[in-house]
Design a protein around this motif. Structure first.
Motif, mmCIF file in Angstrom:
data_model
loop_
_atom_site.group_PDB
_atom_site.id
_atom_site.type_symbol
_atom_site.label_atom_id
_atom_site.label_comp_id
_atom_site.label_asym_id
_atom_site.label_seq_id
_atom_site.Cartn_x
_atom_site.Cartn_y
_atom_site.Cartn_z
ATOM 1 N N THR A 94 -8.312 -8.616 -8.009
ATOM 2 C CA THR A 94 -9.325 -8.609 -6.947
ATOM 3 C C THR A 94 -10.327 -9.737 -7.134
ATOM 4 N N GLY A 95 -10.822 -9.893 -8.352
ATOM 5 C CA GLY A 95 -11.819 -10.937 -8.637
ATOM 6 C C GLY A 95 -11.298 -12.328 -8.375
ATOM 7 N N ASN A 96 -10.098 -12.610 -8.848
ATOM 8 C CA ASN A 96 -9.525 -13.953 -8.658
ATOM 9 C C ASN A 96 -9.143 -14.210 -7.201
ATOM 10 N N LEU A 97 -8.691 -13.161 -6.494
ATOM 11 C CA LEU A 97 -8.404 -13.320 -5.064
ATOM 12 C C LEU A 97 -9.673 -13.641 -4.280
ATOM 13 N N LEU A 98 -10.784 -13.001 -4.652
ATOM 14 C CA LEU A 98 -12.067 -13.277 -3.994
ATOM 15 C C LEU A 98 -12.494 -14.722 -4.225
ATOM 16 N N SER A 104 -7.557 -19.679 -10.715
ATOM 17 C CA SER A 104 -7.595 -18.263 -10.326
ATOM 18 C C SER A 104 -6.201 -17.767 -9.951
ATOM 19 N N PHE A 105 -5.451 -18.596 -9.220
ATOM 20 C CA PHE A 105 -4.080 -18.227 -8.859
ATOM 21 C C PHE A 105 -3.207 -18.080 -10.113
ATOM 22 N N THR A 106 -3.359 -19.018 -11.057
ATOM 23 C CA THR A 106 -2.585 -18.972 -12.309
ATOM 24 C C THR A 106 -2.952 -17.745 -13.125
ATOM 25 N N ASP A 107 -4.240 -17.375 -13.132
ATOM 26 C CA ASP A 107 -4.676 -16.182 -13.875
ATOM 27 C C ASP A 107 -4.033 -14.917 -13.317
ATOM 28 N N ILE A 108 -3.906 -14.848 -11.992
ATOM 29 C CA ILE A 108 -3.241 -13.690 -11.379
ATOM 30 C C ILE A 108 -1.779 -13.634 -11.812
ATOM 31 N N CYS A 109 -1.105 -14.783 -11.763
ATOM 32 C CA CYS A 109 0.310 -14.848 -12.172
ATOM 33 C C CYS A 109 0.465 -14.527 -13.655
ATOM 34 N N ALA A 111 4.441 -20.554 -19.611
ATOM 35 C CA ALA A 111 4.258 -21.495 -18.505
ATOM 36 C C ALA A 111 2.869 -21.340 -17.882
ATOM 37 N N PHE A 112 2.497 -20.106 -17.535
ATOM 38 C CA PHE A 112 1.192 -19.883 -16.904
ATOM 39 C C PHE A 112 0.046 -20.014 -17.903
ATOM 40 N N GLY A 113 0.277 -19.589 -19.148
ATOM 41 C CA GLY A 113 -0.764 -19.717 -20.170
ATOM 42 C C GLY A 113 -1.120 -21.163 -20.446
ATOM 43 N N ASN A 114 -0.112 -22.019 -20.561
ATOM 44 C CA ASN A 114 -0.374 -23.437 -20.820
ATOM 45 C C ASN A 114 -0.894 -24.158 -19.586
ATOM 46 N N THR A 115 -0.490 -23.712 -18.400
ATOM 47 C CA THR A 115 -1.067 -24.260 -17.173
ATOM 48 C C THR A 115 -2.559 -23.985 -17.129
#
Length: 319
Positions: free
Chosen positions: A50-54, A77-82, A116-120
């Motif tokens: 919710t926080g990252n989508l906002l 924020s998008f990467t954090d959700i993934c 992949a997402f962590g290093n991004t």
């Protein structure tokens, strides 16, 4: 002797081929802990998404937030959700399941996207630090250096480099054989606990971790450190106290996230493989879940532009 050796080899091959899944004990083996942990991590996951989508919606809805800093924050924020989605849903399923398993293919897939997402994330934080450094230290050339073209190149490099790094480790892990135990002492398929289960040589994996893995961890960190040294020197040269406060406020939230993220990462990964314990599972929560959950609050509460963007978003929703 030859017959015995052949039988031994055949037995070993049978054991390795039988491992079609891994067991993830998670954070606790006590049955009474499972439901409270489920509620806790479900709450954290919902707050994170919710926080990252906002943050994403606020950036897209406010024209004043169409700057390089918020361009990178949008993708962070998008990467954090993934990133959290790669980990938490499987944790939630295992909390309520007696058989806490993940398939072999599922485990490698989770590890691939986890890295992949962590290093991004790390690369995007480095890009954001560079953006702040150029803005404060070289404001007259900011528009030229941090152009849309250069921002897209930084984003493309962050994503492609991270996915290639993750693919390398996944392929190296897939060539190993696993025998006897299939219990990963973790709540996710991380590389170090998986290497402990291997009954074949992990020399190539170990060398790769000590060279390439360290490089991808340290390089963004050095970039961030260099940027903040430049920022600090520039801030100390500002004569007015108000000017110093304004400069600190623009990069303070980013510095908090970086400190928390890399503190957890270095604690876990810059230690010998044999020394990984239960404390590392708890520390892993720091950079996998807590950082992604706290990031929207830190960036919004300490940022006037972000607060304004969120207020505009809420007003639009009400109207």
């Amino acid at each position: 002797m030859v017959a015995n050796h052949d039988q031994s080899m055949q037995s070993r091959e049978n054991r390795t081929s039988n491992i079609s899944e891994f067991i993830l004990p998670g954070l606790s083996s006590w049955p009474e802990d499972q439901k409270p942990l489920f509620v806790l991590f479900l709450t954290m996951y919902l707050i994170t998404v919710t926080g990252n989508l906002l943050i994403i919606l606020a950036i897209h809805s406010d024209p004043q937030l169409q700057t390089p800093m918020y361009f990178f924050l949008n993708f962070l924020s998008f990467t954090d959700i993934c990133f959290t989605t790669t980990i938490v849903p499987k944790m939630l399923v295992n909390f309520l399941s007696k058989k806490k398993t993940i398939s072999y293919a599922g485990g490698l897939t989770q590890m691939y996207f986890f890295y992949a997402f962590g290093n991004t994330d790390s690369c995007l934080l480095a890009a954001m630090a560079t953006d702040r450094s150029v803005d404060i230290c070289d404001p007259f050339h900011y528009v030229t250096i941090m152009s849309h073209h250069h921002c897209f190149l930084l984003l493309a490099f962050s994503c492609s480099f991270s996915h290639l790094h993750s693919l390398l480790h996944t392929l190296l892990l897939n060539r190993l054989t696993f025998c006897d135990s299939n219990v990963i002492q973790h709540f996710l398929c991380d590389i170090n606990p998986l290497l402990k289960l291997s009954c074949s040589s992990i020399f190539v994996n170990d060398v790769t971790i000590k060279t390439e893995e360290v490089a991808i961890l340290v390089t963004p960190f050095l970039c961030i450190s260099f940027s903040y040294v430049r920022i600090l020197i520039a801030i100390l040269k500002i004569p007015s106290a108000a000017g110093k406060r304004k400069a600190f406020s623009t990069c303070g939230s980013h510095f908090i996230i970086v400190t928390f993220l890399y503190g957890s990462i270095f604690y876990i990964y810059l230690q010998p493989l044999s020394s990984h314990t239960v404390r590392d599972r708890v520390a892993t929560i720091g950079y996998t879940i807590l950082t992604s959950m706290l990031s929207p609050f830190i960036y919004s509460l300490r940022n006037k532009d972000m607060k304004r963007g969120l207020k505009k978003l809420m007003c639009k929703r009400k109207s």
